[in-house]
Write a protein that holds these residues in place. Sequence first.
Motif, short mmCIF file in Angstrom:
data_model
loop_
_atom_site.label_atom_id
_atom_site.label_comp_id
_atom_site.label_asym_id
_atom_site.label_seq_id
_atom_site.Cartn_x
_atom_site.Cartn_y
_atom_site.Cartn_z
N ASN A 1 -0.84 14.30 -4.30
CA ASN A 1 -0.91 13.45 -3.11
C ASN A 1 -1.41 14.21 -1.88
N ASN B 1 -4.92 13.59 -2.25
CA ASN B 1 -5.27 12.19 -2.50
C ASN B 1 -6.09 12.06 -3.80
N LYS C 1 -8.31 7.92 1.44
CA LYS C 1 -7.17 8.17 2.31
C LYS C 1 -5.89 7.97 1.51
N ARG C 2 -4.79 8.40 2.09
CA ARG C 2 -3.52 8.32 1.40
C ARG C 2 -3.11 6.86 1.21
N TRP D 1 3.36 6.51 -7.24
CA TRP D 1 2.98 7.39 -6.14
C TRP D 1 3.71 8.73 -6.22
#
Length: 122
Positions: A72, A75, A26-27, A51
């Motif tokens: 992103n 992920n 998951k993020r 990030w």
Amino acid sequence: QVQVVESGGGLVQAGGSLRLSCAASKRSRAAMGWFRQAPGKEREFVAAITWSGSSTAYADSVKGRFAISRDNAKNTVYLQMNSLKHEDTAVYYCAAAGTDGITVTPTMYPIWGQGTQVTVSS
């Protein structure tokens, strides 16, 4: 809790290339890192990325040959490895840091994958 899984390892001749992938479950707005461990040696830092991707860091031994990046939306973090050398042979681990800061210290990464073997034949 986020889980990460590495893929893309394998056997390659010296001078060749491989791209490792690290998929997160998951993020997570955290920095991500790659480490490696060769037989009989301690785990060592390879590369890290924030990030946003705006900051990266590399071990001196891989600078100019390896490139870390992340998507992103997927992920996923990548490690493009070019001009591979026999001494790059190791198990490569992906790790998620506890914060969004670049760090080379393994203990600052609470989440680790199982690793993927990279073997470079000379």
